[in-house]
Structure formats: structure tokens, C-alpha cells
Design a protein around this motif. Structure first.
Motif, PDB file in Angstrom:
ATOM      1  N   ILE A 180      87.373 171.853 118.827  1.00  0.00           N
ATOM      2  CA  ILE A 180      88.008 171.235 117.727  1.00  0.00           C
ATOM      3  C   ILE A 180      88.636 169.974 117.910  1.00  0.00           C
ATOM      4  O   ILE A 180      88.537 168.918 117.630  1.00  0.00           O
ATOM      5  N   ALA A 181      89.540 170.094 119.150  1.00  0.00           N
ATOM      6  CA  ALA A 181      90.161 168.893 119.637  1.00  0.00           C
ATOM      7  C   ALA A 181      89.281 167.687 119.906  1.00  0.00           C
ATOM      8  O   ALA A 181      89.570 166.739 119.450  1.00  0.00           O
ATOM      9  N   PHE A 182      88.135 167.853 120.619  1.00  0.00           N
ATOM     10  CA  PHE A 182      87.452 166.711 120.971  1.00  0.00           C
ATOM     11  C   PHE A 182      86.702 166.438 119.773  1.00  0.00           C
ATOM     12  O   PHE A 182      85.956 165.224 119.586  1.00  0.00           O
ATOM     13  N   GLY A 183      86.372 167.426 118.866  1.00  0.00           N
ATOM     14  CA  GLY A 183      85.534 166.985 117.734  1.00  0.00           C
ATOM     15  C   GLY A 183      86.177 166.203 116.754  1.00  0.00           C
ATOM     16  O   GLY A 183      85.629 165.249 116.122  1.00  0.00           O
ATOM     17  N   LEU A 184      87.612 166.216 116.697  1.00  0.00           N
ATOM     18  CA  LEU A 184      88.249 165.510 115.762  1.00  0.00           C
ATOM     19  C   LEU A 184      88.531 164.117 116.189  1.00  0.00           C
ATOM     20  O   LEU A 184      88.652 163.246 115.394  1.00  0.00           O
ATOM     21  N   LEU A 185      87.889 163.789 117.452  1.00  0.00           N
ATOM     22  CA  LEU A 185      87.786 162.171 117.877  1.00  0.00           C
ATOM     23  C   LEU A 185      86.758 161.646 116.922  1.00  0.00           C
ATOM     24  O   LEU A 185      86.768 160.247 116.996  1.00  0.00           O
ATOM     25  N   GLY A 186      85.921 162.444 116.226  1.00  0.00           N
ATOM     26  CA  GLY A 186      85.258 161.863 115.232  1.00  0.00           C
ATOM     27  C   GLY A 186      85.837 161.147 113.979  1.00  0.00           C
ATOM     28  O   GLY A 186      85.177 160.389 113.290  1.00  0.00           O
ATOM     29  N   LEU A 187      87.029 161.260 114.057  1.00  0.00           N
ATOM     30  CA  LEU A 187      87.845 160.822 112.744  1.00  0.00           C
ATOM     31  C   LEU A 187      87.741 159.341 112.927  1.00  0.00           C
ATOM     32  O   LEU A 187      88.122 158.695 111.906  1.00  0.00           O
ATOM     33  N   SER A 188      87.519 158.819 113.946  1.00  0.00           N
ATOM     34  CA  SER A 188      87.328 157.494 114.168  1.00  0.00           C
ATOM     35  C   SER A 188      86.493 156.770 113.193  1.00  0.00           C
ATOM     36  O   SER A 188      86.443 155.552 113.007  1.00  0.00           O
ATOM     37  N   GLY A 189      85.575 157.627 112.561  1.00  0.00           N
ATOM     38  CA  GLY A 189      84.580 157.076 111.492  1.00  0.00           C
ATOM     39  C   GLY A 189      85.478 156.530 110.388  1.00  0.00           C
ATOM     40  O   GLY A 189      84.628 156.215 109.446  1.00  0.00           O
ATOM     41  N   PHE A 190      86.602 156.926 110.100  1.00  0.00           N
ATOM     42  CA  PHE A 190      87.230 156.491 108.855  1.00  0.00           C
ATOM     43  C   PHE A 190      87.284 154.821 108.969  1.00  0.00           C
ATOM     44  O   PHE A 190      87.790 154.281 108.106  1.00  0.00           O
ATOM     45  N   TYR A 191      87.156 154.385 110.288  1.00  0.00           N
ATOM     46  CA  TYR A 191      86.974 152.882 110.356  1.00  0.00           C
ATOM     47  C   TYR A 191      86.323 152.406 109.111  1.00  0.00           C
ATOM     48  O   TYR A 191      86.252 151.318 108.702  1.00  0.00           O
ATOM     49  N   ARG A 192      84.918 153.086 109.070  1.00  0.00           N
ATOM     50  CA  ARG A 192      83.871 152.458 108.153  1.00  0.00           C
ATOM     51  C   ARG A 192      84.566 152.490 106.669  1.00  0.00           C
ATOM     52  O   ARG A 192      84.131 151.604 105.964  1.00  0.00           O
ATOM     53  N   THR A 223      82.211 159.490 110.390  1.00  0.00           N
ATOM     54  CA  THR A 223      82.879 160.714 110.876  1.00  0.00           C
ATOM     55  C   THR A 223      82.100 161.951 111.207  1.00  0.00           C
ATOM     56  O   THR A 223      82.362 162.719 112.330  1.00  0.00           O
ATOM     57  N   LEU A 224      81.199 162.856 110.574  1.00  0.00           N
ATOM     58  CA  LEU A 224      80.335 163.775 110.642  1.00  0.00           C
ATOM     59  C   LEU A 224      79.704 163.578 111.733  1.00  0.00           C
ATOM     60  O   LEU A 224      79.918 164.548 112.689  1.00  0.00           O
ATOM     61  N   PRO A 225      78.647 162.624 112.001  1.00  0.00           N
ATOM     62  CA  PRO A 225      78.238 162.342 113.592  1.00  0.00           C
ATOM     63  C   PRO A 225      79.207 162.565 114.571  1.00  0.00           C
ATOM     64  O   PRO A 225      78.826 163.058 115.435  1.00  0.00           O
ATOM     65  N   GLY A 226      80.092 161.602 114.628  1.00  0.00           N
ATOM     66  CA  GLY A 226      81.322 161.621 115.324  1.00  0.00           C
ATOM     67  C   GLY A 226      81.869 162.873 115.861  1.00  0.00           C
ATOM     68  O   GLY A 226      82.025 163.453 117.088  1.00  0.00           O
ATOM     69  N   ILE A 227      82.146 163.775 114.669  1.00  0.00           N
ATOM     70  CA  ILE A 227      82.824 165.096 114.962  1.00  0.00           C
ATOM     71  C   ILE A 227      81.735 165.886 115.732  1.00  0.00           C
ATOM     72  O   ILE A 227      82.070 166.703 116.542  1.00  0.00           O
ATOM     73  N   LEU A 228      80.420 165.959 115.393  1.00  0.00           N
ATOM     74  CA  LEU A 228      79.404 166.763 115.978  1.00  0.00           C
ATOM     75  C   LEU A 228      79.308 166.367 117.679  1.00  0.00           C
ATOM     76  O   LEU A 228      79.011 167.448 118.215  1.00  0.00           O
ATOM     77  N   VAL A 229      79.328 165.204 117.687  1.00  0.00           N
ATOM     78  CA  VAL A 229      79.119 164.796 119.283  1.00  0.00           C
ATOM     79  C   VAL A 229      80.338 164.927 119.859  1.00  0.00           C
ATOM     80  O   VAL A 229      80.334 165.578 121.170  1.00  0.00           O
ATOM     81  N   ILE A 246      83.140 158.516 122.922  1.00  0.00           N
ATOM     82  CA  ILE A 246      82.973 159.533 121.551  1.00  0.00           C
ATOM     83  C   ILE A 246      83.475 158.877 120.331  1.00  0.00           C
ATOM     84  O   ILE A 246      83.147 158.751 119.236  1.00  0.00           O
ATOM     85  N   ILE A 247      84.647 158.011 120.287  1.00  0.00           N
ATOM     86  CA  ILE A 247      85.369 157.270 119.647  1.00  0.00           C
ATOM     87  C   ILE A 247      84.224 156.548 118.865  1.00  0.00           C
ATOM     88  O   ILE A 247      84.181 156.058 117.725  1.00  0.00           O
TER      89      ILE A 247
END
Length: 186
Positions: A90-102, A57-63, A48-49
Motif C-alpha cells: 500500500i505504501a509503495f503503491g501510493l507512489l502512483g498518486l504522482s499520476g495526479f500530475y496529469r 495514477t492507476l498504472p502507477g499504483i499497480l507498479v 516509480i513516481i
């Protein structure tokens, strides 16, 4: 142009489905299972990360939300609708915050050190976001498990215990595999 956009959407859906399936399989390989929910797995958050790192971030949060709902179906530990939202989508959705890498990568796009720093920060933000949700759920809905201990300290310790190990596993595996992953992310 429209066919390129359509191909990208199909690719995103296919990759997301594969990564959710992989994350689900990895979540079943438990190194440690905490008594009131939560576990250390074989890197189940990594797929997911990686979606967040590749697609943003947004696609990561959705997944992550889809994966969280699937986790609630497969291993439910639900005492209240708000706790369900905090501990699963919400908890697993926040794994999409890895998108801040970009965003971090774009600061110095050709600097490899900054790229690794960006990956580690992205992983940290993702798992920290999940950690905050579980801590809140723990304080509000599971404070009776704390006994004489302050419920905030108990929840921080309980959730930090297994999520810090998950963080270390995720960072080590992604950094070790970064070269081949990097080719796919471009």
C-alpha cells in the motif's frame, strides 16, 4: 487500432520492469538508514513516481504495489500481516498518486509554470501517501519504540525524518531533469 493498443501495453510493461529494476538498485544505495526500518536513498522512489506521471495514477499504483512487494522480499521488516500491507504494497503503491500530475497539467496544458507546479504536487502526493501508511503502521505496530513520547508524535517524527529528505531529493532530481523527461512523457 488493436496493434497500437498492444504496442502501448508492451511498452508499459517494458518501462515498468525497467523502472522497478532501477528503483530496486537505487534503494540499495543508502545515504542514511533509520534504526527500525526506512532509509534515505539515492532517489529510489523516482522511477516509480515517473511511471505514475507518464502513465497515470492507476498504472502507477499497480507498479508501486509490485515494487513494494519486491522491497518486502529483499528487505523484510514484518511483524504482522496488516503491517506488511501498510508498509509495503500500500505504501509503495501510493507512489502512483504522482499520476495526479496529469490532471493538474490538463488545467492549463501550455503553461510551463503550471507544469512544474503539477510535477511537484504529484511528487508530494505520492510521498505523502507513503508517509501516511508508515505513520499508521508505526502507531499501531511499533508504538513500543516511542517510550514516553506520544506514539503519534513519535511515528510522525520518525517517518517524517527520512521521508522529508526523500521528498526533497525526488523533487530536486525530477525538476532538474524535467526537460528530457518531458519529451518522453508526451
Amino acid at each position: 487500432m488493436a496493434s497500437i493498443v498492444k504496442k502501448e501495453k508492451v511498452r508499459f510493461l517494458a518501462e515498468s520492469g525497467i523502472m522497478i529494476a532501477l528503483a530496486t538498485i537505487l534503494s540499495m544505495i543508502k545515504v542514511y538508514k533509520a534504526p527500525f526500518g526506512g532509509s534515505v536513498t539515492a532517489g529510489s522512489m523516482i522511477p516509480i513516481i515517473l511511471i505514475g506521471i507518464k502513465w497515470g495514477t492507476l498504472p502507477g499504483i499497480l507498479v508501486g504495489i509490485v515494487y513494494g512487494i519486491l522491497q518486502a522480499v529483499l528487505e523484510p521488516y514484518i511483524v504482522h500481516p496488516i503491517q506488511f500491507l501498510l508498509d509495503y504494497p500500500i505504501a509503495f503503491g501510493l507512489l502512483g498518486l504522482s499520476g495526479f500530475y496529469r490532471s493538474i497539467k490538463n488545467i492549463q496544458p501550455r503553461n510551463r509554470t503550471m507544469e512544474y507546479v503539477g510535477v511537484v504536487i504529484g511528487i508530494f502526493l505520492a510521498i505523502f501517501g507513503r508517509f501516511i501508511c508508515h505513520v499508521l503502521a508505526g502507531v499501531v505496530f511499533f508504538s513500543e519504540n516511542a517510550g514516553d513520547i506520544n506514539s503519534w508524535l513519535y511515528s510522525l517524527g520518525y517517518n517524517g525524518g527520512y521521508l522529508s529528505l526523500e521528498l526533497a531529493i525526488s523533487i530536486v532530481i525530477i525538476v532538474l531533469l524535467w526537460k528530457p523527461i518531458r519529451r518522453e512523457i508526451k
